[in-house]
Design a protein around this motif. Sequence first.
Motif, short mmCIF file in Angstrom:
data_model
loop_
_atom_site.label_atom_id
_atom_site.label_comp_id
_atom_site.label_asym_id
_atom_site.label_seq_id
_atom_site.Cartn_x
_atom_site.Cartn_y
_atom_site.Cartn_z
N PRO A 107 0.84 -1.21 0.00
CA PRO A 107 0.00 0.00 0.00
C PRO A 107 0.88 1.26 0.00
O PRO A 107 1.86 1.34 0.73
N GLY A 108 0.53 2.20 -0.87
CA GLY A 108 1.32 3.42 -1.02
C GLY A 108 2.53 3.25 -1.91
O GLY A 108 3.33 4.18 -2.06
N GLY A 109 2.69 2.06 -2.51
CA GLY A 109 3.84 1.78 -3.36
C GLY A 109 3.73 2.40 -4.73
O GLY A 109 2.65 2.81 -5.17
N VAL A 110 4.86 2.44 -5.43
CA VAL A 110 4.93 3.06 -6.75
C VAL A 110 5.61 2.11 -7.73
O VAL A 110 6.67 1.55 -7.44
N LEU A 111 4.97 1.95 -8.89
CA LEU A 111 5.56 1.26 -10.03
C LEU A 111 6.00 2.35 -11.01
O LEU A 111 5.17 3.16 -11.43
N ALA A 112 7.28 2.39 -11.33
CA ALA A 112 7.82 3.38 -12.27
C ALA A 112 8.47 2.65 -13.44
O ALA A 112 9.41 1.88 -13.24
N VAL A 113 7.95 2.89 -14.63
CA VAL A 113 8.46 2.25 -15.84
C VAL A 113 9.08 3.31 -16.75
O VAL A 113 8.41 4.27 -17.13
N LEU A 114 10.35 3.13 -17.05
CA LEU A 114 10.99 3.90 -18.10
C LEU A 114 10.93 2.98 -19.31
O LEU A 114 11.68 2.01 -19.40
N GLY A 115 9.98 3.24 -20.20
CA GLY A 115 9.71 2.31 -21.29
C GLY A 115 10.15 2.80 -22.64
O GLY A 115 10.36 3.99 -22.87
N CYS A 116 10.28 1.84 -23.54
CA CYS A 116 10.58 2.11 -24.94
C CYS A 116 9.33 1.84 -25.76
O CYS A 116 8.55 0.94 -25.42
N TYR A 117 9.13 2.57 -26.83
CA TYR A 117 7.96 2.37 -27.68
C TYR A 117 8.36 2.44 -29.14
O TYR A 117 9.40 3.01 -29.49
N GLY A 175 -5.58 4.80 -13.49
CA GLY A 175 -4.99 5.94 -12.78
C GLY A 175 -3.52 6.15 -13.07
O GLY A 175 -2.93 7.14 -12.60
N ALA A 176 -2.90 5.26 -13.84
CA ALA A 176 -1.48 5.42 -14.15
C ALA A 176 -1.28 6.67 -15.02
O ALA A 176 -2.14 7.02 -15.82
N ARG A 177 -0.16 7.33 -14.81
CA ARG A 177 0.20 8.49 -15.63
C ARG A 177 1.32 8.08 -16.59
O ARG A 177 2.26 7.39 -16.18
N ILE A 178 1.19 8.53 -17.84
CA ILE A 178 2.20 8.23 -18.84
C ILE A 178 2.61 9.54 -19.50
O ILE A 178 1.78 10.35 -19.87
N ARG A 179 3.92 9.70 -19.64
CA ARG A 179 4.46 10.92 -20.23
C ARG A 179 5.57 10.56 -21.22
O ARG A 179 6.45 9.75 -20.89
N ARG A 180 5.48 11.14 -22.41
CA ARG A 180 6.54 10.93 -23.41
C ARG A 180 7.77 11.71 -22.96
O ARG A 180 7.68 12.85 -22.52
N LEU A 181 8.95 11.08 -23.10
CA LEU A 181 10.22 11.73 -22.76
C LEU A 181 11.01 11.97 -24.04
O LEU A 181 10.71 11.39 -25.09
N LEU A 182 12.03 12.78 -23.95
CA LEU A 182 12.77 13.18 -25.14
C LEU A 182 13.53 12.04 -25.82
O LEU A 182 13.43 11.88 -27.02
N PHE A 183 14.28 11.27 -25.09
CA PHE A 183 15.17 10.29 -25.71
C PHE A 183 14.50 8.94 -25.92
O PHE A 183 14.90 7.93 -25.35
N TRP A 184 13.47 8.91 -26.75
CA TRP A 184 12.82 7.69 -27.19
C TRP A 184 12.34 6.80 -26.05
O TRP A 184 12.41 5.58 -26.09
N ARG A 185 11.84 7.43 -25.02
CA ARG A 185 11.35 6.73 -23.83
C ARG A 185 10.02 7.35 -23.39
O ARG A 185 9.67 8.46 -23.79
N TYR A 186 9.33 6.63 -22.53
CA TYR A 186 8.17 7.19 -21.83
C TYR A 186 8.31 6.85 -20.36
O TYR A 186 9.03 5.92 -19.99
N LEU A 187 7.65 7.61 -19.52
CA LEU A 187 7.60 7.35 -18.09
C LEU A 187 6.17 6.98 -17.73
O LEU A 187 5.25 7.74 -18.01
N LEU A 188 5.99 5.81 -17.17
CA LEU A 188 4.70 5.36 -16.66
C LEU A 188 4.84 5.27 -15.14
O LEU A 188 5.77 4.65 -14.65
N VAL A 189 3.90 5.90 -14.42
CA VAL A 189 3.92 5.85 -12.96
C VAL A 189 2.54 5.40 -12.49
O VAL A 189 1.53 5.99 -12.86
N SER A 190 2.54 4.34 -11.68
CA SER A 190 1.30 3.82 -11.11
C SER A 190 1.49 3.72 -9.61
O SER A 190 2.48 3.17 -9.13
N ARG A 191 0.54 4.27 -8.86
CA ARG A 191 0.61 4.27 -7.40
C ARG A 191 -0.54 3.44 -6.82
O ARG A 191 -1.64 3.47 -7.33
N THR A 192 -0.25 2.72 -5.73
CA THR A 192 -1.30 1.98 -5.06
C THR A 192 -1.85 2.83 -3.92
O THR A 192 -1.19 3.74 -3.42
N ASP A 193 -3.06 2.50 -3.50
CA ASP A 193 -3.69 3.23 -2.38
C ASP A 193 -3.22 2.69 -1.06
O ASP A 193 -2.80 1.62 -0.89
#
Length: 193
Positions: A107-117, A175-193
Amino acid sequence: MAFDHNDHYHPLLLRQVPPGAALALDVGCGTGLFARRLAARGMTVDAVDPAEEVIEAAPRTTGVRYVHDDITTMDLPEAHYDFISCLASLHHVPFGTVSRLRAALAPGGVLAVLGCYRESTAGDHLTTLAASPVNAVARLALSGRRSSSPVRAPVKQPVMTLDEVREQAAALLPGARIRRLLFWRYLLVSRTD
């Protein structure tokens, strides 16, 4: 080369760590640079990678336990980790693996993905147009430096587009947030309650 796109985003990922985090899982850890950075913040880190050669080459550090395993089949304790990171590794496994990772968050944890697309839209190509000269300058500026490790993790081209990642994340990680990043990556952040 000394300029590594994934390493460049370590500070951004470290800002996603929740306050008081004690246990972390680094998926696709490679030679463990990010896992060591998490451990330097006082966390105990399970660093997992399916490539035996990178696990063997990883420098041993207090607070990091290296595990040679496949994240899609290994036993993951439920509601256990305060922080789970995936740096350029999620595209090596089925995207649905994020459901297993989220279940492993405390609970309250965070999953952070620096992903490629896979590039597919005008926005993707505009980002590449902006990133290419910045990438060239960064590589040139750091050309005299050595890379952090002579051993490199296996590389795989991503098959999912950023729109497909967003669609799957909406279904699997509400509820996850996804944001495109400059160097061919995206950031996905998912938080638990």
